[in-house]
Design a protein around this motif. Structure first.
Motif, PDB file in Angstrom:
ATOM      1  N   ALA A   1      -7.946  23.014 -61.424  1.00 51.36           N
ATOM      2  CA  ALA A   1      -7.625  23.853 -62.053  1.00 51.36           C
ATOM      3  C   ALA A   1      -7.794  25.258 -60.963  1.00 51.36           C
ATOM      4  CB  ALA A   1      -7.808  24.055 -63.551  1.00 51.36           C
ATOM      5  N   SER A   2      -8.304  25.472 -60.389  1.00 53.43           N
ATOM      6  CA  SER A   2      -8.775  26.486 -59.674  1.00 53.43           C
ATOM      7  C   SER A   2      -8.141  25.890 -58.267  1.00 53.43           C
ATOM      8  CB  SER A   2      -9.583  26.874 -59.410  1.00 53.43           C
ATOM      9  OG  SER A   2     -10.921  25.727 -59.216  1.00 53.43           O
ATOM     10  N   GLY A   3      -7.152  24.769 -57.469  1.00 52.13           N
ATOM     11  CA  GLY A   3      -6.786  24.128 -56.315  1.00 52.13           C
ATOM     12  C   GLY A   3      -5.685  25.821 -55.878  1.00 52.13           C
ATOM     13  N   PRO A   4      -4.541  24.404 -55.074  1.00 56.89           N
ATOM     14  CA  PRO A   4      -3.143  25.304 -54.782  1.00 56.89           C
ATOM     15  C   PRO A   4      -2.498  25.238 -56.005  1.00 56.89           C
ATOM     16  CG  PRO A   4      -3.519  23.506 -53.536  1.00 56.89           C
ATOM     17  CD  PRO A   4      -5.474  23.722 -54.514  1.00 56.89           C
ATOM     18  N   PRO A   5      -1.119  26.816 -55.347  1.00 59.04           N
ATOM     19  CA  PRO A   5      -0.411  26.884 -56.512  1.00 59.04           C
ATOM     20  C   PRO A   5       0.404  25.124 -56.434  1.00 59.04           C
ATOM     21  CG  PRO A   5       0.138  27.530 -54.129  1.00 59.04           C
ATOM     22  CD  PRO A   5      -1.528  27.226 -54.323  1.00 59.04           C
ATOM     23  N   VAL A   6       0.171  24.653 -57.435  1.00 56.63           N
ATOM     24  CA  VAL A   6       1.644  23.657 -58.646  1.00 56.63           C
ATOM     25  C   VAL A   6       2.723  23.587 -57.892  1.00 56.63           C
ATOM     26  CG1 VAL A   6       1.045  21.588 -60.154  1.00 56.63           C
ATOM     27  CG2 VAL A   6      -0.904  23.030 -58.961  1.00 56.63           C
ATOM     28  N   VAL A   7       3.937  22.839 -57.572  1.00 60.75           N
ATOM     29  CA  VAL A   7       5.594  22.642 -57.563  1.00 60.75           C
ATOM     30  C   VAL A   7       5.399  21.591 -59.016  1.00 60.75           C
ATOM     31  CG1 VAL A   7       7.576  22.917 -56.905  1.00 60.75           C
ATOM     32  CG2 VAL A   7       5.718  24.733 -56.510  1.00 60.75           C
ATOM     33  N   ALA A   8       6.598  22.020 -59.260  1.00 59.25           N
ATOM     34  CA  ALA A   8       6.920  20.706 -60.306  1.00 59.25           C
ATOM     35  C   ALA A   8       8.374  20.316 -59.941  1.00 59.25           C
ATOM     36  CB  ALA A   8       6.845  20.723 -61.559  1.00 59.25           C
ATOM     37  N   LEU A   9       7.961  18.712 -59.875  1.00 55.29           N
ATOM     38  CA  LEU A   9       9.661  18.258 -58.703  1.00 55.29           C
ATOM     39  C   LEU A   9      10.089  17.395 -60.454  1.00 55.29           C
ATOM     40  CD1 LEU A   9      10.537  18.155 -55.836  1.00 55.29           C
ATOM     41  CD2 LEU A   9       9.454  15.576 -55.239  1.00 55.29           C
ATOM     42  N   ILE A  10      10.989  17.806 -60.707  1.00 62.99           N
ATOM     43  CA  ILE A  10      11.894  17.728 -61.364  1.00 62.99           C
ATOM     44  C   ILE A  10      13.278  16.777 -61.117  1.00 62.99           C
ATOM     45  CG2 ILE A  10      12.421  17.923 -63.758  1.00 62.99           C
ATOM     46  CD1 ILE A  10      10.026  20.060 -63.729  1.00 62.99           C
ATOM     47  N   GLY A  11      13.589  15.686 -62.220  1.00 63.76           N
ATOM     48  CA  GLY A  11      14.948  15.446 -62.270  1.00 63.76           C
ATOM     49  C   GLY A  11      14.922  14.454 -62.757  1.00 63.76           C
ATOM     50  N   PRO A  12      16.760  13.958 -62.830  1.00 63.07           N
ATOM     51  CA  PRO A  12      16.941  12.615 -63.650  1.00 63.07           C
ATOM     52  C   PRO A  12      17.030  11.186 -62.730  1.00 63.07           C
ATOM     53  CG  PRO A  12      18.750  14.321 -63.371  1.00 63.07           C
ATOM     54  CD  PRO A  12      17.550  15.167 -62.236  1.00 63.07           C
ATOM     55  N   PRO A  13      16.687  10.060 -63.566  1.00 62.62           N
ATOM     56  CA  PRO A  13      16.599   9.291 -62.805  1.00 62.62           C
ATOM     57  C   PRO A  13      17.993   8.553 -61.588  1.00 62.62           C
ATOM     58  CG  PRO A  13      16.053   8.562 -65.522  1.00 62.62           C
ATOM     59  CD  PRO A  13      17.044  10.096 -64.697  1.00 62.62           C
ATOM     60  N   ASN A  14      17.658   8.076 -60.527  1.00 70.02           N
ATOM     61  CA  ASN A  14      19.151   8.054 -58.952  1.00 70.02           C
ATOM     62  C   ASN A  14      19.347   8.994 -58.810  1.00 70.02           C
ATOM     63  OD1 ASN A  14      18.140   5.937 -60.247  1.00 70.02           O
ATOM     64  ND2 ASN A  14      19.607   5.877 -61.800  1.00 70.02           N
ATOM     65  N   SER A  15      18.355  10.206 -59.253  1.00 72.32           N
ATOM     66  CA  SER A  15      19.077  11.395 -58.071  1.00 72.32           C
ATOM     67  C   SER A  15      17.876  11.866 -56.953  1.00 72.32           C
ATOM     68  CB  SER A  15      18.250  12.884 -58.587  1.00 72.32           C
ATOM     69  OG  SER A  15      16.579  12.875 -59.337  1.00 72.32           O
ATOM     70  N   GLY A  16      17.121  10.768 -56.434  1.00 69.45           N
ATOM     71  CA  GLY A  16      16.957  10.541 -54.932  1.00 69.45           C
ATOM     72  C   GLY A  16      15.205  11.477 -55.204  1.00 69.45           C
ATOM     73  N   LYS A  17      14.564  11.933 -56.558  1.00 68.15           N
ATOM     74  CA  LYS A  17      13.534  13.030 -56.733  1.00 68.15           C
ATOM     75  C   LYS A  17      12.584  12.524 -55.376  1.00 68.15           C
ATOM     76  CE  LYS A  17      11.989  12.735 -60.393  1.00 68.15           C
ATOM     77  NZ  LYS A  17      10.793  11.620 -59.612  1.00 68.15           N
ATOM     78  N   THR A  18      12.052  11.068 -56.070  1.00 66.09           N
ATOM     79  CA  THR A  18      11.134  10.588 -55.101  1.00 66.09           C
ATOM     80  C   THR A  18      10.849  11.102 -53.552  1.00 66.09           C
ATOM     81  OG1 THR A  18      10.667   9.504 -57.233  1.00 66.09           O
ATOM     82  CG2 THR A  18       9.273   8.946 -54.937  1.00 66.09           C
ATOM     83  N   THR A  19      12.645  10.404 -53.899  1.00 62.20           N
ATOM     84  CA  THR A  19      12.479  10.517 -51.753  1.00 62.20           C
ATOM     85  C   THR A  19      12.299  11.669 -50.871  1.00 62.20           C
ATOM     86  OG1 THR A  19      14.190   8.846 -52.016  1.00 62.20           O
ATOM     87  CG2 THR A  19      14.218   9.896 -49.719  1.00 62.20           C
ATOM     88  N   LEU A  20      12.856  12.618 -51.515  1.00 61.14           N
ATOM     89  CA  LEU A  20      12.258  14.631 -51.266  1.00 61.14           C
ATOM     90  C   LEU A  20      10.931  13.913 -51.493  1.00 61.14           C
ATOM     91  CD1 LEU A  20      13.460  16.458 -50.060  1.00 61.14           C
ATOM     92  CD2 LEU A  20      13.494  17.276 -52.905  1.00 61.14           C
ATOM     93  N   PHE A  21      10.356  13.643 -52.705  1.00 61.80           N
ATOM     94  CA  PHE A  21       8.715  13.846 -52.397  1.00 61.80           C
ATOM     95  C   PHE A  21       7.849  13.882 -51.116  1.00 61.80           C
ATOM     96  CE2 PHE A  21       4.792  12.531 -54.244  1.00 61.80           C
ATOM     97  CZ  PHE A  21       4.191  13.651 -54.573  1.00 61.80           C
ATOM     98  N   ASN A  22       8.515  12.097 -51.009  1.00 61.66           N
ATOM     99  CA  ASN A  22       8.151  11.768 -49.732  1.00 61.66           C
ATOM    100  C   ASN A  22       7.811  11.868 -48.573  1.00 61.66           C
ATOM    101  OD1 ASN A  22       7.181   9.978 -51.852  1.00 61.66           O
ATOM    102  ND2 ASN A  22       8.739   8.005 -51.079  1.00 61.66           N
TER     103      ASN A  22
END
Length: 642
Positions: free
Chosen positions: A20-41
């Protein structure tokens, strides 16, 4: 691509991914097939499975990255969702992360919403629920290259003004626009460092237009999206002619299933033809290295353990890595091209007849890799009865762990003869038949479940088909690298541990300071206790030991047999193992063993995951007992028939 550090970790779980005391967190959200995980990588350097259908990323994945400021940032890749109604487990995971309900994970400082620029009419339906969180938000229009190439237009500034958020265009596969995303993340990290954890938006990031309606009603939300797109002068790219032509073939009621069967036949033929030269090279390398080590080590128990135990057991499994990689190469290409989404639509017609919705096809497809993620992927199935039936039948799908067992026995007992010229032979046909047998068992079991203990009306199935795309070589290559690492990790941990234990059991009780004959060892005695129960199946005590050891992981039986025959015969290679099996196992017994592995749940990891997902032992024990009984009956019938 922006300079990013190698990720500090890649955790998968439900509450222990980050302190809980770690770095700031950003949530990556998107519909299926939007390329979300590719951007995450792209942003984190993590290697993660990417597919063109919902249900692959069913849990949050955390990757730590560092940008220009030198500050760390945690990016959480959440499941692909179409809303936050929490009707399915993956929607609940997304909602809980955004609301800070996940133990050990800070509430997100900001949100990145990833949408497919070609399909904004449907994918922007998430904007309303995201803006209600009142966090600094970046709207990422991914696959913008396809919008531009198809003649589509969009005024990014007008869209940003309407929603009150930053908007950037990206092509995550090629890395285009990722610098702008990295800049947003860097500003989030800097602002968090200045203001401290938990404080919301600052002056350099917008948290969404305050005047936007709540948009609880679906119709009102759709109206707002349409108005926003109209003000941004959005014109969607026309459907590519290639997509229309291919869909006319792949979605045809008769031609579609026929094409699927042809593709499956080609895949299995390639597993045996393409992999053979590579397997021969791996086999030669293992044998040569074993001989080299044996010649340079003095005679001792350590040399016996290393050569007869580790080299014979682990080496006999490593030989099959090329076949596994070829299988995943084809699966990756079919997934990333968009074809597998069409296969799900075709399968829906069959799934309805057995009482399941078409969405169940998606986790069942992932079960060809491993039943564990398949059971997790069943979270995308909203109907609880459908979800339970899907998890129950997932282990019938032939996972990659079965492939070494199939390949060894087929190569030993099925002579290669052409059936359709050089394109399809008897060994590939046998392999395809084993996959089909598992599928038939799954369908029959689902039919039985949905008309008895899980009786109920199946839910409807609606799926948005992505356009066909040329798979990115980088993505496919990284997937194969990941698969190699996973396989080698299993070899290095589970299989290595089992082979060492088996070798130790074969050394006792000592006879005049020397190891006993393998039949008289503790290992042999254990197998002989099991032998009366499996003798009707055509199995001897050696196979019995292999069946017990394979409960750790299915492919362990190959290493077990390699260890046993390596102890008896000294140097062991795959060819010697085949010859030993041909000597000690008749044709009926070999077919029975193949059938046994088609049906039996020889994987404790799957049992453990089933217990976790069902919150009890009732369903996993019923699943294990049912599949074991079916495997025994099927193997008994096969031994009698052949």
């Amino acid at each position: 691509m922006p300079p990013v550090a190698t990720p500090a970790r890649a955790d998968h779980g439900a509450g222990t991914d980050a302190p809980a005391s770690g770095p700031p967190v950003v949530a990556l959200i998107g519909p299926p097939n939007s390329g979300k995980t590719t951007l995450f990588n792209r942003l984190t350097g993590l290697r993660q499975r990417v597919a063109n259908y919902p249900g692959v990323t069913v849990e949050k994945h955390v990757g730590r990255a560092r940008f220009a400021s030198g500050l760390d940032l945690d990016i959480v890749d959440l499941p692909g969702v179409s809303g936050f109604s929490a009707r399915s487990p993956d929607e609940r995971v997304t909602r809980d992360v955004l609301e800070g309900r996940i133990e050990g994970l800070r509430a997100p400082e900001a949100i990145m919403l990833i949408v497919d620029a070609v399909r904004l009419e449907t994918q922007l339906m998430l904007v309303g629920p995201v803006l209600e969180r009142k966090r600094p938000t970046l709207l990422v229009l991914n696959m913008a290259d396809e919008l531009e190439a198809g003649g589509g237009t969009l005024d990014d500034e007008a869209l940003a003004e309407t929603f009150g958020v930053e908007v950037v265009r990206t092509d995550a596969r090629a890395g285009r626009g990722v610098e702008a995303v990295a800049d947003f993340l860097d500003r989030v990290a800097v602002r968090s460092a200045k203001s401290g954890p938990g404080e919301k938006s600052g002056s350099d990031s917008r948290a969404g237009r305050a005047g936007l309606p709540t948009m609880d009603a679906l119709s009102r939300r759709r109206e707002v999206v349409q108005q926003a797109l109209a003000s941004a002068e959005y014109r969607s790219a026309g459907p590519p002619k290639l997509t229309q032509r291919l869909d006319a073939l792949f979605l045809h009621r008769i031609a579609g299933p026929a094409v699927f069967l042809v593709l499956a036949a080609l895949v299995f033929q390639a597993i045996f033809t393409w992999a053979t030269p590579i397997m021969d090279g791996v086999e030669l390398g293992i044998a040569s290295s074993g001989e080299w080590l044996a010649a340079r080590l003095p005679a001792s128990w350590f040399r016996d353990l290393l050569i007869d135990g580790v080299w014979a057991g682990v080496g006999s499994v490593l030989v099959f890595l090329p076949q596994i990689l070829i299988l995943f190469l084809f699966l990756g290409i079919l997934e990333d091209s968009g074809y597998m989404a069409r296969a799900a639509v075709i399968a829906d017609r069959t799934m309805l007849r057995v009482g399941l919705q078409g969405r169940a096809f998606l986790p069942l497809l992932s079960a060809y890799a491993c039943a564990v993620p398949a059971i997790l992927s069943a979270r995308t199935v909203e109907d609880e009865r459908d979800r339970m039936a899907t998890m129950f039948i997932a282990p019938f799908m032939t996972c990659s762990a079965r492939l070494p067992v199939y390949a060894l026995l087929i190569a030993a007992f099925i002579p290669e003869q052409p059936l359709l010229g050089p394109f399809f032979g008897t060994r590939a046909a046998t392999m395809l038949g084993l996959y089909a047998l598992g599928l038939v068992a799954a369908i029959g079991t689902a039919f039985l479940l949905r008309r008895t203990v899980l009786k109920g009306k199946p839910a409807g199935f609606v799926m948005e088909l992505p356009p066909y795309r040329i798979p990115a070589l980088r993505t496919v290559g990284l997937r194969l690298l990941d698969r190699s690492r996973i396989f080698l990790r299993r070899v290095g941990k589970i299989i290595l541990a089992v082979t060492v234990i088996l070798w130790v059991l074969a050394q006792f009780p000592r006879v005049d300071g020397a190891p006993p004959a393998v039949e008289e060892s503790a290992l042999g005695q254990m197998g002989q206790v099991i032998e009366p129960a499996i003798e009707p199946l055509g199995f001897d005590w050696r196979i019995g030991v292999g069946l017990v050891s394979s409960l750790a992981a299915r492919e362990v039986i190959v290493g077990t047999l390699g260890t046993i025959y390596g102890i008896e015969d000294g140097d062991e290679t795959s060819l010697e193992l085949r010859a030993a099996l041909q000597r000690d196992l008749d044709f009926g017994g070999a077919i029975a063993l193949l059938v046994f592995f088609v049906f039996a749940l020889q994987c404790m990891s799957t049992v453990a995951m089933m217990r976790r997902e069902t919150a009890g032992w009732k369903w996993p024990l019923a699943q294990f007992g049912y599949m074991l009984a079916l495997a025994y009956a099927g193997a008994l019938a096969a031994n009698q028939l052949f």
